[in-house]
Design a protein around this motif. Sequence first.
Motif, PDB file in Angstrom:
ATOM      1  N   VAL A 161       0.832  -1.204   0.000  1.00 26.58           N
ATOM      2  CA  VAL A 161       0.000   0.000   0.000  1.00 26.58           C
ATOM      3  C   VAL A 161       0.867   1.256   0.000  1.00 26.58           C
ATOM      4  O   VAL A 161       0.642   2.190  -0.789  1.00 26.58           O
ATOM      5  N   VAL A 162       1.853   1.294   0.885  1.00 22.86           N
ATOM      6  CA  VAL A 162       2.682   2.504   1.013  1.00 22.86           C
ATOM      7  C   VAL A 162       3.390   2.865  -0.292  1.00 22.86           C
ATOM      8  O   VAL A 162       3.432   4.054  -0.674  1.00 22.86           O
ATOM      9  N   PRO A 163       3.966   1.926  -1.057  1.00 27.06           N
ATOM     10  CA  PRO A 163       4.644   2.316  -2.314  1.00 27.06           C
ATOM     11  C   PRO A 163       3.709   2.946  -3.340  1.00 27.06           C
ATOM     12  O   PRO A 163       4.180   3.639  -4.263  1.00 27.06           O
ATOM     13  N   ARG A 164       2.415   2.757  -3.227  1.00 25.53           N
ATOM     14  CA  ARG A 164       1.479   3.332  -4.187  1.00 25.53           C
ATOM     15  C   ARG A 164       1.109   4.776  -3.843  1.00 25.53           C
ATOM     16  O   ARG A 164       0.410   5.437  -4.621  1.00 25.53           O
ATOM     17  N   ILE A 165       1.557   5.254  -2.694  1.00 26.31           N
ATOM     18  CA  ILE A 165       1.266   6.635  -2.299  1.00 26.31           C
ATOM     19  C   ILE A 165       2.306   7.544  -2.965  1.00 26.31           C
ATOM     20  O   ILE A 165       3.524   7.333  -2.810  1.00 26.31           O
ATOM     21  N   ARG A 166       1.862   8.536  -3.694  1.00 23.70           N
ATOM     22  CA  ARG A 166       2.771   9.399  -4.445  1.00 23.70           C
ATOM     23  C   ARG A 166       3.479  10.403  -3.550  1.00 23.70           C
ATOM     24  O   ARG A 166       4.651  10.718  -3.785  1.00 23.70           O
TER      25      ARG A 166
END
Length: 373
Positions: free
Chosen positions: A329-334
């Motif tokens: 989830v965290v890597p998909r946050i820009r």
Amino acid sequence: MARAAPIALGLALLALAGAAGAVPDKRVRRGRGRRRRGAARAPIRSGAARRRAPRARAPAAARAAQVAELVRRRDAARDAVLVFSSADFDEFAAAPGRDYHLMFFLNANYMAKNAQMNLPKLRAEYALAAQAFRRGPDADRIFFVELIFERTKDVIKRLGVNSLPFAFHWDPAAVVKEGRSIKLAKTSECAPRIQAYPWPAEDIVRCAADTSGLSGGEVDRPSVLKHPLFPLLVLAVIVFGGAAAWKLYCSPLVRITGLWALGALGVYWFSTSGGMYNIIRGMPLYYTNQQGKTIWWMEGRSGQLGAEGFLMGSSYIFFSATLASLSYVVPRIRSDGGRAVTSLVLVLLSAFAAMRILATYQGKTGISMRTFF
């Protein structure tokens, strides 16, 4: 005149002698009268003789009426077990002159959810034993009774029973004195005679037969395998189940990976929650105490309920989800700030879940966990 004097004197002496002889004769007659009156009286019994006197039996009509009423109640019961109240105990168990036997099983509604005692299973085995005796040759000479704690507290207190389960035989010669405690013979109890638990119906039948001297029938356990339509049911399941499985296999739903992921999580949650253990051991989700309060969590090391296991399984899912979110989830946050805040929140949540899981483990097992943070 001179001759008349001796004659008169002789007559007087004879009269005196007759009077003197009549007195003893009168006393003898009076004494004999007293003996006859004493012989007519009933002998006085001593206190020991009165205690040894046989107990009066109830009239035959009254005994027949009691047996008829017990038979009527047994036939009307769903499982051949009579449920007695305190008044019923006084009427059928304490009545003098009984010629029938009683088997008693003590139960308590508030302990029905206790997994260790498993009273519902034990009650079902007791009912099977009652039905076996109802089919036996001495069906109308012995009756199986249940005493529920909430309805017969006074009777159970007089019996001196302070722990469950408890089952015993009640002999026709047993005497109950009003208002006094009832002493049960150890030979009448079933618990010392049975090793397995919950008590099998076969052992209960054997206990009743040994203590009463009566004969019961065979235990008939209900099973779907004994039904005459069972082979047709198996054939229908194979045919229709196979057709449904083929249609599901050809459906596009089975190719959605998200459903497989949810299914895998469901299996993981069910297994870590001890769901199969609850099914095998009959572990209840909760139980109700004497005050009527529903208990979902047992404090200390006294045991564990099914709800506790599912709560811990949910904690494992939560802990795993927080860690998995750090990777997926965290890597998909820009936003850099958003990723940092989200990562920190997820780490704190996972740490909190881990600490709660370890604290619960320590509280349930007593084993201390060494932590380095």
